[in-house]
Design an enzyme around this catalytic site. Structure first.
Site, PDB file in Angstrom:
ATOM      1  N   PRO A  26       0.790  -1.223   0.000  1.00  0.00           N
ATOM      2  CA  PRO A  26       0.000   0.000   0.000  1.00  0.00           C
ATOM      3  C   PRO A  26       0.826   1.279   0.000  1.00  0.00           C
ATOM      4  O   PRO A  26       1.877   1.345   0.639  1.00  0.00           O
ATOM      5  CB  PRO A  26      -0.815  -0.107   1.302  1.00  0.00           C
ATOM      6  CG  PRO A  26      -0.091  -1.089   2.139  1.00  0.00           C
ATOM      7  CD  PRO A  26       0.565  -2.045   1.191  1.00  0.00           C
ATOM      8  N   ASN A  27       0.308   2.230  -0.742  1.00  0.00           N
ATOM      9  CA  ASN A  27       0.852   3.600  -0.835  1.00  0.00           C
ATOM     10  C   ASN A  27       2.135   3.702  -1.647  1.00  0.00           C
ATOM     11  O   ASN A  27       2.636   4.809  -1.868  1.00  0.00           O
ATOM     12  CB  ASN A  27       1.050   4.225   0.565  1.00  0.00           C
ATOM     13  CG  ASN A  27      -0.252   4.311   1.324  1.00  0.00           C
ATOM     14  OD1 ASN A  27      -1.222   4.854   0.787  1.00  0.00           O
ATOM     15  ND2 ASN A  27      -0.322   3.759   2.521  1.00  0.00           N
ATOM     16  N   ARG A  36       5.007  11.127  -2.490  1.00  0.00           N
ATOM     17  CA  ARG A  36       4.767  10.816  -1.088  1.00  0.00           C
ATOM     18  C   ARG A  36       6.039  11.024  -0.251  1.00  0.00           C
ATOM     19  O   ARG A  36       7.046  10.334  -0.464  1.00  0.00           O
ATOM     20  CB  ARG A  36       4.367   9.332  -1.016  1.00  0.00           C
ATOM     21  CG  ARG A  36       4.193   8.799   0.367  1.00  0.00           C
ATOM     22  CD  ARG A  36       4.086   7.272   0.341  1.00  0.00           C
ATOM     23  NE  ARG A  36       3.910   6.769   1.675  1.00  0.00           N
ATOM     24  CZ  ARG A  36       4.154   5.531   2.043  1.00  0.00           C
ATOM     25  NH1 ARG A  36       4.578   4.638   1.158  1.00  0.00           N
ATOM     26  NH2 ARG A  36       3.972   5.160   3.286  1.00  0.00           N
ATOM     27  N   TYR A  60      11.188   8.931   1.316  1.00  0.00           N
ATOM     28  CA  TYR A  60      11.178   7.854   0.308  1.00  0.00           C
ATOM     29  C   TYR A  60      11.899   8.209  -0.993  1.00  0.00           C
ATOM     30  O   TYR A  60      12.032   7.364  -1.869  1.00  0.00           O
ATOM     31  CB  TYR A  60       9.724   7.443   0.016  1.00  0.00           C
ATOM     32  CG  TYR A  60       9.022   6.903   1.240  1.00  0.00           C
ATOM     33  CD1 TYR A  60       9.494   5.755   1.883  1.00  0.00           C
ATOM     34  CD2 TYR A  60       7.914   7.546   1.780  1.00  0.00           C
ATOM     35  CE1 TYR A  60       8.870   5.265   3.023  1.00  0.00           C
ATOM     36  CE2 TYR A  60       7.277   7.060   2.916  1.00  0.00           C
ATOM     37  CZ  TYR A  60       7.758   5.925   3.532  1.00  0.00           C
ATOM     38  OH  TYR A  60       7.154   5.430   4.654  1.00  0.00           O
ATOM     39  N   ASN A  94       8.199  -5.401  -1.098  1.00  0.00           N
ATOM     40  CA  ASN A  94       8.113  -4.250  -0.204  1.00  0.00           C
ATOM     41  C   ASN A  94       6.657  -4.213   0.251  1.00  0.00           C
ATOM     42  O   ASN A  94       5.780  -3.744  -0.475  1.00  0.00           O
ATOM     43  CB  ASN A  94       8.495  -2.943  -0.903  1.00  0.00           C
ATOM     44  CG  ASN A  94       8.446  -1.771   0.079  1.00  0.00           C
ATOM     45  OD1 ASN A  94       7.868  -1.879   1.167  1.00  0.00           O
ATOM     46  ND2 ASN A  94       9.048  -0.659  -0.294  1.00  0.00           N
ATOM     47  N   ALA A 143       3.280  -0.780   4.839  1.00  0.00           N
ATOM     48  CA  ALA A 143       2.865  -0.889   6.241  1.00  0.00           C
ATOM     49  C   ALA A 143       2.377  -2.287   6.611  1.00  0.00           C
ATOM     50  O   ALA A 143       2.433  -2.676   7.781  1.00  0.00           O
ATOM     51  CB  ALA A 143       1.776   0.143   6.531  1.00  0.00           C
ATOM     52  N   GLU A 197      12.642  -9.273   1.754  1.00  0.00           N
ATOM     53  CA  GLU A 197      11.845  -8.100   2.132  1.00  0.00           C
ATOM     54  C   GLU A 197      12.682  -6.846   1.889  1.00  0.00           C
ATOM     55  O   GLU A 197      13.866  -6.807   2.239  1.00  0.00           O
ATOM     56  CB  GLU A 197      11.487  -8.213   3.620  1.00  0.00           C
ATOM     57  CG  GLU A 197      10.670  -7.042   4.130  1.00  0.00           C
ATOM     58  CD  GLU A 197      10.371  -7.161   5.640  1.00  0.00           C
ATOM     59  OE1 GLU A 197      10.954  -8.045   6.309  1.00  0.00           O
ATOM     60  OE2 GLU A 197       9.580  -6.348   6.137  1.00  0.00           O
ATOM     61  N   HIS A 229      12.591  -2.499   2.200  1.00  0.00           N
ATOM     62  CA  HIS A 229      11.980  -1.211   2.550  1.00  0.00           C
ATOM     63  C   HIS A 229      12.921  -0.117   2.079  1.00  0.00           C
ATOM     64  O   HIS A 229      14.143  -0.218   2.281  1.00  0.00           O
ATOM     65  CB  HIS A 229      11.772  -1.078   4.061  1.00  0.00           C
ATOM     66  CG  HIS A 229      10.789  -2.060   4.614  1.00  0.00           C
ATOM     67  ND1 HIS A 229       9.428  -1.868   4.550  1.00  0.00           N
ATOM     68  CD2 HIS A 229      10.978  -3.262   5.215  1.00  0.00           C
ATOM     69  CE1 HIS A 229       8.817  -2.903   5.105  1.00  0.00           C
ATOM     70  NE2 HIS A 229       9.741  -3.767   5.509  1.00  0.00           N
ATOM     71  N   ARG A 287      13.137   4.688  12.480  1.00  0.00           N
ATOM     72  CA  ARG A 287      11.891   5.458  12.445  1.00  0.00           C
ATOM     73  C   ARG A 287      11.034   5.158  13.692  1.00  0.00           C
ATOM     74  O   ARG A 287      11.556   4.735  14.712  1.00  0.00           O
ATOM     75  CB  ARG A 287      11.164   5.161  11.129  1.00  0.00           C
ATOM     76  CG  ARG A 287      12.017   5.558   9.906  1.00  0.00           C
ATOM     77  CD  ARG A 287      11.280   5.363   8.603  1.00  0.00           C
ATOM     78  NE  ARG A 287      10.081   6.210   8.549  1.00  0.00           N
ATOM     79  CZ  ARG A 287       9.104   6.044   7.640  1.00  0.00           C
ATOM     80  NH1 ARG A 287       9.207   5.077   6.732  1.00  0.00           N
ATOM     81  NH2 ARG A 287       8.053   6.839   7.644  1.00  0.00           N
TER      82      ARG A 287
HETATM   83  C1  DQA Z   1       8.146   1.290   3.639  1.00  0.00           C
HETATM   84  C2  DQA Z   1       8.258   1.465   5.164  1.00  0.00           C
HETATM   85  C3  DQA Z   1       6.920   1.242   5.835  1.00  0.00           C
HETATM   86  O1  DQA Z   1       7.032   1.480   7.238  1.00  0.00           O
HETATM   87  C4  DQA Z   1       5.881   2.216   5.285  1.00  0.00           C
HETATM   88  O2  DQA Z   1       4.624   1.933   5.861  1.00  0.00           O
HETATM   89  C5  DQA Z   1       5.828   2.199   3.814  1.00  0.00           C
HETATM   90  C6  DQA Z   1       7.072   2.188   3.067  1.00  0.00           C
HETATM   91  C7  DQA Z   1       9.486   1.624   2.946  1.00  0.00           C
HETATM   92  O3  DQA Z   1       9.644   1.237   1.793  1.00  0.00           O
HETATM   93  O4  DQA Z   1      10.330   2.294   3.527  1.00  0.00           O
HETATM   94  O5  DQA Z   1       4.760   2.289   3.213  1.00  0.00           O
HETATM   95  O6  DQA Z   1       7.839  -0.056   3.350  1.00  0.00           O
END
Ligand code: DQA
Length: 146
Positions: free
Chosen positions: A11-12, A19, A24, A76, A79, A101, A103, A110
């Protein structure tokens, strides 16, 4: 024959570029996909690059990667990585398919709620804090295992 790696985004991540660029970076998800395609070509890998804001879609794609005998998954989870027992279980269900995984941000530097990963215990490894390079490093790592 070239093997396929699924690169799944949660998501996102479709909002990358707009964003929170201070966290990011300025690259869009399409830019990251282009980087992955370039690196995959060099590594003689095929990729399925996908994004969804829906947990169940990510579960379906992990199962699909297992059914189609993909060579690995880079995920990735956004959240959902911090919360999703469903993603954790889906990865266990496709064992021994290797999962890395990724990120973009350093989740350990964080907020405390980002320090936990539901994915890390069932992944072969985790890369965080290296920005988009994390994706191509994950591809390298999977290619090295083949
Ligand atoms: C993320 C880190 C997560 O905590 C966050 O919710 C994201 C992006 C990252 O790529 O740094 O959506 O996965």
């Amino acid at each position: 024959m070239a093997k396929t790696i699924y690169i799944l985004n949660g998501p996102n991540l479709n909002m990358l570029g707009k964003r929170e660029p201070g966290i990011y970076g300025g690259k869009t998800l399409s830019d990251i996909e282009a980087d992955c395609r370039k690196r995959a070509a060099v590594l003689d890998l095929l990729i399925e690059f996908r994004q969804s804001n829906h947990e169940g879609a990510l579960v379906d794609w992990i199962q699909e990667a297992g059914e189609k005998e993909a060579a690995g998954i880079v995920i990735n989870p956004g959240a959902y990585g911090h919360t999703s027992i469903a993603l954790h279980d889906a990865i266990r269900a496709v064992d021994p398919l290797p999962v890395i995984e990724v990120h973009l941000s350093n989740i350990h530097a964080r907020e405390p709620f980002r320090h936990q990963s539901m994915i890390a215990p069932v992944a072969v490894g985790m890369i965080c804090g290296l920005g988009p390079m994390g994706y191509t490093l994950a591809l390298e790592a999977l290619a090295a295992r083949l």
